[in-house]
Design a protein around this motif. Structure first.
Motif, PDB file in Angstrom:
ATOM      1  N   HIS A 120       0.816  -1.212   0.000  1.00 21.37           N
ATOM      2  CA  HIS A 120       0.000   0.000   0.000  1.00 21.37           C
ATOM      3  C   HIS A 120       0.850   1.263   0.000  1.00 21.37           C
ATOM      4  O   HIS A 120       0.395   2.326  -0.400  1.00 21.37           O
ATOM      5  CB  HIS A 120      -0.931   0.038   1.210  1.00 21.37           C
ATOM      6  N   GLY A 121       2.054   1.156   0.477  1.00 20.36           N
ATOM      7  CA  GLY A 121       2.929   2.314   0.524  1.00 20.36           C
ATOM      8  C   GLY A 121       4.374   1.896   0.342  1.00 20.36           C
ATOM      9  O   GLY A 121       4.780   0.831   0.806  1.00 20.36           O
ATOM     10  N   ILE A 122       5.133   2.722  -0.362  1.00 24.39           N
ATOM     11  CA  ILE A 122       6.557   2.462  -0.577  1.00 24.39           C
ATOM     12  C   ILE A 122       7.296   3.771  -0.320  1.00 24.39           C
ATOM     13  O   ILE A 122       7.007   4.795  -0.940  1.00 24.39           O
ATOM     14  CB  ILE A 122       6.831   1.964  -2.005  1.00 24.39           C
ATOM     15  N   LEU A 123       8.244   3.715   0.623  1.00 27.27           N
ATOM     16  CA  LEU A 123       8.976   4.909   1.035  1.00 27.27           C
ATOM     17  C   LEU A 123      10.468   4.632   1.043  1.00 27.27           C
ATOM     18  O   LEU A 123      10.899   3.516   1.321  1.00 27.27           O
ATOM     19  CB  LEU A 123       8.566   5.326   2.456  1.00 27.27           C
ATOM     20  N   SER A 124      11.252   5.654   0.754  1.00 26.94           N
ATOM     21  CA  SER A 124      12.692   5.537   0.943  1.00 26.94           C
ATOM     22  C   SER A 124      13.012   5.841   2.407  1.00 26.94           C
ATOM     23  O   SER A 124      12.242   6.495   3.106  1.00 26.94           O
ATOM     24  CB  SER A 124      13.438   6.514   0.025  1.00 26.94           C
ATOM     25  N   ARG A 125      14.153   5.376   2.854  1.00 33.90           N
ATOM     26  CA  ARG A 125      14.520   5.512   4.266  1.00 33.90           C
ATOM     27  C   ARG A 125      14.724   6.968   4.678  1.00 33.90           C
ATOM     28  O   ARG A 125      14.667   7.297   5.864  1.00 33.90           O
ATOM     29  CB  ARG A 125      15.786   4.700   4.546  1.00 33.90           C
ATOM     30  N   GLU A 126      14.939   7.845   3.707  1.00 32.77           N
ATOM     31  CA  GLU A 126      15.201   9.248   4.016  1.00 32.77           C
ATOM     32  C   GLU A 126      13.923  10.081   4.139  1.00 32.77           C
ATOM     33  O   GLU A 126      13.977  11.302   4.207  1.00 32.77           O
ATOM     34  CB  GLU A 126      16.084   9.874   2.930  1.00 32.77           C
ATOM     35  N   VAL A 127      12.777   9.441   4.195  1.00 24.61           N
ATOM     36  CA  VAL A 127      11.509  10.164   4.231  1.00 24.61           C
ATOM     37  C   VAL A 127      11.440  11.086   5.452  1.00 24.61           C
ATOM     38  O   VAL A 127      11.931  10.737   6.540  1.00 24.61           O
ATOM     39  CB  VAL A 127      10.321   9.182   4.236  1.00 24.61           C
ATOM     40  N   PRO A 144      -3.518   4.367  -1.466  1.00 25.96           N
ATOM     41  CA  PRO A 144      -2.122   4.046  -1.769  1.00 25.96           C
ATOM     42  C   PRO A 144      -1.215   5.252  -1.558  1.00 25.96           C
ATOM     43  O   PRO A 144      -1.671   6.387  -1.553  1.00 25.96           O
ATOM     44  CB  PRO A 144      -2.166   3.641  -3.249  1.00 25.96           C
ATOM     45  N   TRP A 145       0.072   4.988  -1.392  1.00 25.11           N
ATOM     46  CA  TRP A 145       1.032   6.074  -1.163  1.00 25.11           C
ATOM     47  C   TRP A 145       2.311   5.788  -1.938  1.00 25.11           C
ATOM     48  O   TRP A 145       2.966   4.781  -1.741  1.00 25.11           O
ATOM     49  CB  TRP A 145       1.353   6.193   0.313  1.00 25.11           C
ATOM     50  N   LEU A 146       2.655   6.701  -2.840  1.00 24.47           N
ATOM     51  CA  LEU A 146       3.898   6.619  -3.600  1.00 24.47           C
ATOM     52  C   LEU A 146       4.587   7.970  -3.587  1.00 24.47           C
ATOM     53  O   LEU A 146       3.933   9.009  -3.566  1.00 24.47           O
ATOM     54  CB  LEU A 146       3.619   6.228  -5.058  1.00 24.47           C
ATOM     55  N   ALA A 269       4.516  14.328  -2.649  1.00 26.51           N
ATOM     56  CA  ALA A 269       4.701  12.906  -2.417  1.00 26.51           C
ATOM     57  C   ALA A 269       3.428  12.301  -1.914  1.00 26.51           C
ATOM     58  O   ALA A 269       2.712  12.881  -1.139  1.00 26.51           O
ATOM     59  CB  ALA A 269       5.819  12.698  -1.391  1.00 26.51           C
ATOM     60  N   SER A 270       3.142  11.042  -2.369  1.00 24.67           N
ATOM     61  CA  SER A 270       1.923  10.391  -1.939  1.00 24.67           C
ATOM     62  C   SER A 270       2.141   8.915  -1.895  1.00 24.67           C
ATOM     63  O   SER A 270       3.228   8.446  -1.917  1.00 24.67           O
ATOM     64  CB  SER A 270       0.788  10.769  -2.866  1.00 24.67           C
ATOM     65  N   GLY A 271       1.121   8.108  -1.847  1.00 26.08           N
ATOM     66  CA  GLY A 271       1.429   6.764  -1.573  1.00 26.08           C
ATOM     67  C   GLY A 271       0.587   5.644  -2.054  1.00 26.08           C
ATOM     68  O   GLY A 271      -0.587   5.723  -2.134  1.00 26.08           O
ATOM     69  N   THR A 272       1.214   4.389  -2.395  1.00 24.15           N
ATOM     70  CA  THR A 272       0.605   3.078  -2.514  1.00 24.15           C
ATOM     71  C   THR A 272       1.187   2.165  -1.473  1.00 24.15           C
ATOM     72  O   THR A 272       2.275   2.369  -1.043  1.00 24.15           O
ATOM     73  CB  THR A 272       0.905   2.424  -3.864  1.00 24.15           C
TER      74      THR A 272
END
Length: 288
Positions: A120-127, A144-146, A269-272
């Motif tokens: 549902h969401g994918i983030l880089s560690r630097e978020v 979702p958040w991407l 920025a948003s999300g899946t």
């Protein structure tokens, strides 16, 4: 290291202002104790987010998703040798769970694979902490958040899919009611607004969307919107207007879905993400 049972923590926040009135229960699965502790400090400031469990290994995570009741699993991709397959397995274990995958850096193929498998969401560690909190709230609400770059990758992947031979995916015919509801989705409307416009209930809208997902072979609203736009499924179809007696306050669209629908690559920025929970977790760590 063998996993110990996790206790249910209580975060008495001081700055929470989400206004949802619903507690978001989170399991944090990450190899680094300092990262887990940092997330707990961030979430402790929010009235609507509570860390109910922690895990530092994949076996602990797999155990926790079946033992503990949580809404969102924050899952470090480095926990698994094959994070894509692991997301699939975690969702099979706990289909009600939403999974937010944290990656060490932006990776196009990994992002696309995780998205296709239901993250549902994918983030880089630097978020940034503020974006992480917003991501959790969106994902917990079923959106979702991407991140910006990921939105671009997903859109390009769908455009490329449209260039495949027509036999790669069978032609599907939607009913007039399904087409009407799908047209509302591509405009960024939530189920509540769609129900008002179509003259039905939210549950009926959900039932229709499940059937459409199965027909088109998509996993969620963002995939549905991208598929319909790239395949011209709802070209020329206009959503019905809001009834005069109902306040026209519009749908609160997730930024990523709005970006996909509008074709804007420069949205915020948003999300899946995928459904998933945490497992055999560590006891909540003491914050200083």
């Amino acid at each position: 290291m063998a996993g110990t049972s996790v206790s249910v923590g209580e975060n008495h926040g001081v700055n929470g202002n989400s206004g949802t009135g619903q507690l978001i229960r989170v399991i944090v699965a990450d190899t680094q104790a300092i990262f887990r502790a940092g997330l707990r400090k961030i979430f402790a400031l929010e009235d609507d987010i509570r860390v109910v469990g922690q895990a530092e290994t994949l076996p602990q995570t797999q155990s926790a998703v079946t033992k503990f009741s949580a809404d969102v699993l924050i899952f470090e991709s480095a926990l698994a040798p094959n994070p894509v397959e692991t997301v699939t397995e975690l969702l099979r274990q706990a289909p009600q769970l939403k999974i937010v995958v944290v990656t060490p850096a932006s990776d196009e193929q990994l992002t696309l694979d995780l998205f296709r498998r239901g993250a549902h969401g994918i983030l880089s560690r630097e978020v940034e902490p503020e974006l992480l909190v917003e991501c959790l709230r969106k994902v917990a609400a079923g959106e979702p958040w991407l991140e910006n770059q990921a939105i671009h990758w997903v859109m390009e992947a769908y455009r490329g899919h449209n260039l495949r031979p027509s036999g790669s995916r069978p032609k599907v015919q939607l009913t007039p009611k399904e087409t009407l509801i799908v047209s509302c989705v591509t405009q960024g409307m939530k189920n509540k607004e769609i129900a008002i416009r179509v003259g039905t209930t939210e549950q009926v809208v959900k039932n229709y969307l499940r059937k459409v997902y199965d027909k088109l072979g998509v996993a969620d609203r963002l995939e549905l919107a991208l598929y319909c736009l790239s395949h011209h499924v709802v070209d020329g179809v206009k959503p019905p207007p809001v009834p005069a007696a109902v306040p026209q306050n519009g749908g609160n669209v997730n930024a990523s879905a709005a970006s996909a629908v509008a074709g804007a690559g420069n949205s915020s920025a948003s999300g899946t993400s995928a459904n998933s929970d945490a497992a055999n977790s560590l006891p909540p760590e003491k914050s200083s």
